[in-house]
Design a protein around this motif. Structure first.
Motif, PDB file in Angstrom:
ATOM      1  N   HIS A  85     -23.007  82.118   0.943  1.00 43.23           N
ATOM      2  CA  HIS A  85     -23.092  82.557   2.442  1.00 43.23           C
ATOM      3  C   HIS A  85     -23.040  81.615   3.347  1.00 43.23           C
ATOM      4  CE1 HIS A  85     -26.001  84.106   5.450  1.00 43.23           C
ATOM      5  NE2 HIS A  85     -26.269  83.221   5.679  1.00 43.23           N
ATOM      6  N   ILE A  86     -22.791  80.191   3.219  1.00 43.55           N
ATOM      7  CA  ILE A  86     -23.177  79.351   4.169  1.00 43.55           C
ATOM      8  C   ILE A  86     -21.554  79.044   4.554  1.00 43.55           C
ATOM      9  CG2 ILE A  86     -22.064  76.711   5.183  1.00 43.55           C
ATOM     10  CD1 ILE A  86     -24.578  76.313   3.223  1.00 43.55           C
ATOM     11  N   LEU A  87     -19.928  79.290   3.496  1.00 40.88           N
ATOM     12  CA  LEU A  87     -19.007  80.086   3.935  1.00 40.88           C
ATOM     13  C   LEU A  87     -18.747  81.382   4.113  1.00 40.88           C
ATOM     14  CD1 LEU A  87     -17.685  77.824   0.436  1.00 40.88           C
ATOM     15  CD2 LEU A  87     -17.533  77.521   3.388  1.00 40.88           C
ATOM     16  N   ALA A  88     -19.117  82.128   3.917  1.00 39.63           N
ATOM     17  CA  ALA A  88     -18.641  83.624   4.313  1.00 39.63           C
ATOM     18  C   ALA A  88     -19.702  83.953   6.031  1.00 39.63           C
ATOM     19  CB  ALA A  88     -19.357  84.721   3.210  1.00 39.63           C
ATOM     20  N   SER A  89     -20.235  83.073   5.922  1.00 42.51           N
ATOM     21  CA  SER A  89     -20.389  83.028   7.539  1.00 42.51           C
ATOM     22  C   SER A  89     -19.884  83.039   8.507  1.00 42.51           C
ATOM     23  CB  SER A  89     -22.756  82.420   7.678  1.00 42.51           C
ATOM     24  OG  SER A  89     -22.657  81.902   6.827  1.00 42.51           O
ATOM     25  N   LYS A  90     -19.117  81.761   7.960  1.00 45.25           N
ATOM     26  CA  LYS A  90     -18.280  80.811   8.836  1.00 45.25           C
ATOM     27  C   LYS A  90     -18.938  80.493  10.157  1.00 45.25           C
ATOM     28  CE  LYS A  90     -15.032  84.692   8.968  1.00 45.25           C
ATOM     29  NZ  LYS A  90     -13.971  85.013   9.058  1.00 45.25           N
ATOM     30  N   THR A  91     -20.237  79.646   9.822  1.00 46.37           N
ATOM     31  CA  THR A  91     -21.065  78.580  10.410  1.00 46.37           C
ATOM     32  C   THR A  91     -20.251  77.721  10.286  1.00 46.37           C
ATOM     33  OG1 THR A  91     -22.774  79.128   8.973  1.00 46.37           O
ATOM     34  CG2 THR A  91     -22.822  80.369  10.804  1.00 46.37           C
ATOM     35  N   VAL A  92     -19.922  76.635   9.249  1.00 47.44           N
ATOM     36  CA  VAL A  92     -19.684  75.773   9.020  1.00 47.44           C
ATOM     37  C   VAL A  92     -19.004  75.434   8.532  1.00 47.44           C
ATOM     38  CG1 VAL A  92     -20.920  73.546   7.636  1.00 47.44           C
ATOM     39  CG2 VAL A  92     -22.035  75.054   8.679  1.00 47.44           C
ATOM     40  N   GLN A  93     -17.859  74.521   8.414  1.00 50.35           N
ATOM     41  CA  GLN A  93     -16.449  74.295   7.971  1.00 50.35           C
ATOM     42  C   GLN A  93     -16.504  72.189   7.510  1.00 50.35           C
ATOM     43  OE1 GLN A  93     -13.528  76.640  10.326  1.00 50.35           O
ATOM     44  NE2 GLN A  93     -12.376  74.194  11.087  1.00 50.35           N
ATOM     45  N   ARG A  94     -15.412  72.142   6.729  1.00 53.17           N
ATOM     46  CA  ARG A  94     -14.264  70.634   7.026  1.00 53.17           C
ATOM     47  C   ARG A  94     -14.868  70.364   8.535  1.00 53.17           C
ATOM     48  NH1 ARG A  94     -10.746  67.949   5.661  1.00 53.17           N
ATOM     49  NH2 ARG A  94     -10.838  65.667   3.818  1.00 53.17           N
ATOM     50  N   GLY A  95     -15.213  68.839   8.344  1.00 53.59           N
ATOM     51  CA  GLY A  95     -15.047  68.348   9.566  1.00 53.59           C
ATOM     52  C   GLY A  95     -16.142  68.340  10.750  1.00 53.59           C
ATOM     53  N   ASP A  96     -17.031  69.817  10.577  1.00 49.67           N
ATOM     54  CA  ASP A  96     -17.756  69.834  11.514  1.00 49.67           C
ATOM     55  C   ASP A  96     -18.631  68.859  11.386  1.00 49.67           C
ATOM     56  OD1 ASP A  96     -16.716  72.263  12.529  1.00 49.67           O
ATOM     57  OD2 ASP A  96     -18.299  73.300  11.700  1.00 49.67           O
ATOM     58  N   TYR A  97     -19.267  68.462  12.536  1.00 54.07           N
ATOM     59  CA  TYR A  97     -20.434  67.713  13.124  1.00 54.07           C
ATOM     60  C   TYR A  97     -21.770  67.644  13.052  1.00 54.07           C
ATOM     61  CZ  TYR A  97     -23.178  63.582  13.447  1.00 54.07           C
ATOM     62  OH  TYR A  97     -23.518  62.390  13.413  1.00 54.07           O
ATOM     63  N   ILE A  98     -22.161  68.060  12.009  1.00 54.22           N
ATOM     64  CA  ILE A  98     -23.916  68.649  11.524  1.00 54.22           C
ATOM     65  C   ILE A  98     -25.083  68.220  12.249  1.00 54.22           C
ATOM     66  CG2 ILE A  98     -22.826  71.012  10.538  1.00 54.22           C
ATOM     67  CD1 ILE A  98     -23.806  70.055   8.039  1.00 54.22           C
ATOM     68  N   ARG A  99     -26.082  68.690  12.204  1.00 54.12           N
ATOM     69  CA  ARG A  99     -27.673  68.160  12.625  1.00 54.12           C
ATOM     70  C   ARG A  99     -28.520  68.576  11.630  1.00 54.12           C
ATOM     71  NH1 ARG A  99     -29.170  65.636  17.748  1.00 54.12           N
ATOM     72  NH2 ARG A  99     -27.560  63.694  16.837  1.00 54.12           N
ATOM     73  N   LEU A 100     -29.001  68.245  10.694  1.00 49.84           N
ATOM     74  CA  LEU A 100     -30.477  69.221  10.721  1.00 49.84           C
ATOM     75  C   LEU A 100     -32.023  69.246  10.840  1.00 49.84           C
ATOM     76  CD1 LEU A 100     -29.678  68.988   6.038  1.00 49.84           C
ATOM     77  CD2 LEU A 100     -28.632  70.278   8.042  1.00 49.84           C
ATOM     78  N   SER A 101     -32.782  69.932  11.053  1.00 46.81           N
ATOM     79  CA  SER A 101     -33.566  69.788  11.452  1.00 46.81           C
ATOM     80  C   SER A 101     -34.523  69.336  10.796  1.00 46.81           C
ATOM     81  CB  SER A 101     -34.809  71.280  11.140  1.00 46.81           C
ATOM     82  OG  SER A 101     -34.908  71.533  10.160  1.00 46.81           O
ATOM     83  N   SER A 102     -34.700  68.184   9.580  1.00 43.67           N
ATOM     84  CA  SER A 102     -34.951  67.312   8.605  1.00 43.67           C
ATOM     85  C   SER A 102     -34.128  66.105   9.230  1.00 43.67           C
ATOM     86  CB  SER A 102     -34.683  67.802   7.053  1.00 43.67           C
ATOM     87  OG  SER A 102     -33.400  67.681   7.172  1.00 43.67           O
ATOM     88  N   GLY A 103     -33.631  66.066   9.690  1.00 45.91           N
ATOM     89  CA  GLY A 103     -33.107  64.636  10.883  1.00 45.91           C
ATOM     90  C   GLY A 103     -31.574  64.350   9.645  1.00 45.91           C
ATOM     91  N   GLU A 104     -31.079  64.646   8.315  1.00 42.30           N
ATOM     92  CA  GLU A 104     -29.691  64.356   8.290  1.00 42.30           C
ATOM     93  C   GLU A 104     -28.475  65.095   8.966  1.00 42.30           C
ATOM     94  OE1 GLU A 104     -31.788  66.291   6.587  1.00 42.30           O
ATOM     95  OE2 GLU A 104     -32.139  65.231   4.793  1.00 42.30           O
ATOM     96  N   GLU A 105     -27.665  64.139   9.844  1.00 45.27           N
ATOM     97  CA  GLU A 105     -26.279  64.498  10.285  1.00 45.27           C
ATOM     98  C   GLU A 105     -25.143  63.470   9.828  1.00 45.27           C
ATOM     99  OE1 GLU A 105     -26.310  62.701  14.484  1.00 45.27           O
ATOM    100  OE2 GLU A 105     -28.241  62.246  14.176  1.00 45.27           O
ATOM    101  N   GLY A 106     -24.142  64.081  10.438  1.00 45.91           N
ATOM    102  CA  GLY A 106     -22.973  63.903   9.822  1.00 45.91           C
ATOM    103  C   GLY A 106     -22.267  64.392  10.025  1.00 45.91           C
ATOM    104  N   TYR A 107     -20.769  64.202   9.402  1.00 51.42           N
ATOM    105  CA  TYR A 107     -19.719  64.889   9.462  1.00 51.42           C
ATOM    106  C   TYR A 107     -19.401  65.905   7.427  1.00 51.42           C
ATOM    107  CZ  TYR A 107     -17.959  63.154  13.637  1.00 51.42           C
ATOM    108  OH  TYR A 107     -17.331  62.576  14.852  1.00 51.42           O
ATOM    109  N   VAL A 108     -18.991  67.219   7.602  1.00 51.28           N
ATOM    110  CA  VAL A 108     -18.829  67.964   6.330  1.00 51.28           C
ATOM    111  C   VAL A 108     -18.045  67.376   5.956  1.00 51.28           C
ATOM    112  CG1 VAL A 108     -19.199  70.301   5.512  1.00 51.28           C
ATOM    113  CG2 VAL A 108     -20.416  69.811   7.581  1.00 51.28           C
ATOM    114  N   GLU A 109     -17.856  66.750   5.019  1.00 46.26           N
ATOM    115  CA  GLU A 109     -16.877  66.638   3.532  1.00 46.26           C
ATOM    116  C   GLU A 109     -15.869  67.872   2.802  1.00 46.26           C
ATOM    117  OE1 GLU A 109     -14.773  63.323   4.099  1.00 46.26           O
ATOM    118  OE2 GLU A 109     -15.867  63.289   5.636  1.00 46.26           O
TER     119      GLU A 109
END
Length: 363
Positions: A178-202
């Motif tokens: 679902h994450i890949l099909a929705s095209k909201t996240v891809q490799r190289g994106d910098y994301i931050r979750l509400s739980s505090g985790e953040e970084g570049y998607v590998e």
């Protein structure tokens, strides 16, 4: 056949085997030449197809030579049937492996060429490879005379039990799809979750998403947790972003002068610092009459999320140095002490953004 083996039979069988070997060698040489030319094209799909043919065509030639040799030899019907089945299974195995390689390679090629899908989306590649291999295995069983209908029925019943036992694993699997099909996240994106985790998607694989934070450590997040969390993607819809820097000047400052000087510093930083946006329009917005200063916000343009720290660093240094040269005062928090009979009363005051309540010092 019940007749004895003759010299002619052995010669014909040898010729059939040699022909198969020769065709396999020539076809592999030809396909190697085609592979060199395929690498020169822009489309990577032809490389995958030629590479797969380099496996299946030589094996098909060998199987054909073996089948021809078996046909000319005086073999009994059971032996002939066993040889034909073995050669058929070998050919199915070669075709299945090649087909799995082709489909997986084409899927990976599509994920690399499309910006909406992660370039290292191993989940799609693994799923397609497993499906093709499973289909080839069922075809091989059918060719051996094994009925696959009861097996499919048993797999259906057993699959229900496995699905109940592997709820978390399957949830992560479908969440990754679902994450890949929705095209909201891809490799190289910098994301931050509400739980505090953040970084570049590998990478996003069948079970988890791997994120590399700014300290160069890897954070492994289950796909189910990623799909359920509130997430901020700092690369979507565009990579450039704006950051806010809070500042303040004394009440006796000329605000027009302050705004002009600050905008000049912003323009200088946007032009000189790597990672800034050179065509960013300097923006200064006054917003607060504080206890000891007039507060305002400076808006800076940043080309990429991790560049903001370096740009803030340089901007604050240059702004402080320029304010000192222009005689613009940045007031420090002040405290007023009022003396009363019997007590010393310290009225409430603002230190930064926090209100300090009144304090009384009694004699």
């Amino acid at each position: 056949m019940n007749r004895a083996l003759t010299l002619d039979d052995a010669v014909l069988a040898g010729i059939a085997l040699a022909t198969g070997l020769l065709v396999a060698f020539l076809s592999r040489t030809l396909l190697r030449w085609l592979g060199k030319h395929a690498k020169r094209t822009k489309w990577s799909g032809d490389d995958v197809v030629v590479d797969a043919l380099r496996t299946v065509v030589p094996w098909a030639a060998l199987v054909a030579g073996g089948a021809a040799a078996a046909a000319v030899l005086p073999l009994t019907k059971p032996v002939q049937h066993t040889v034909n089945q073995s050669l058929t299974v070998l050919l199915i195995f070669a075709v299945t492996v090649s087909a799995a390689r082709v489909v997986a390679g084409l899927v990976q090629s599509v994920t690399h060429s499309r910006s909406g899908v992660a370039g290292s989306a191993t989940i799609f590649v693994n799923i397609t490879r497993v499906l093709v291999l499973a289909l080839g295995f069922l075809v091989a069983l059918q060719s051996l005379g094994v009925s696959i209908a009861p097996m499919l029925t048993a797999l259906g019943v057993g699959g229900l039990a496995v699905a109940l036992a592997l709820q978390d694993t399957l949830a992560n699997l479908f969440a990754g799809i679902h994450i890949l099909a929705s095209k909201t996240v891809q490799r190289g994106d910098y994301i931050r979750l509400s739980s505090g985790e953040e970084g570049y998607v590998e990478d996003i694989n069948w079970r988890q998403t791997t994120v590399r934070n700014l300290s160069n450590n890897l954070v492994v997040i289950p796909n189910g947790q990623l799909a359920k969390s509130n997430m901020t993607n700092f690369m979507r819809p565009e990579q450039q972003l704006t950051i806010l820097v809070q500042a303040g000047v004394a009440y006796d400052s000329d605000l027009e002068h302050v705004e002009r000087v600050t905008c000049e510093v912003v323009t200088e930083v946007m032009t000189d610092i790597t990672g800034a946006v050179p065509d960013h329009e300097p923006l200064v917005r006054f917003h607060t009459f504080g206890d000891s200063r007039i507060g305002f916000t400076v808006i800076l343009g940043v080309g990429e999320f991790s560049d903001q720290f370096r740009i803030k660093h340089e901007f604050i240094k240059r702004l402080h140095r320029r304010y000192q040269a222009e005689g613009i005062r940045i007031p420090a928090p002040a405290r007023t002490v009022a003396l009363q009979q019997g007590a010393v009363v310290i009225p409430q005051q603002r230190t930064g953004d926090d209100l300090v309540p009144p304090t009384a010092l009694h004699d």
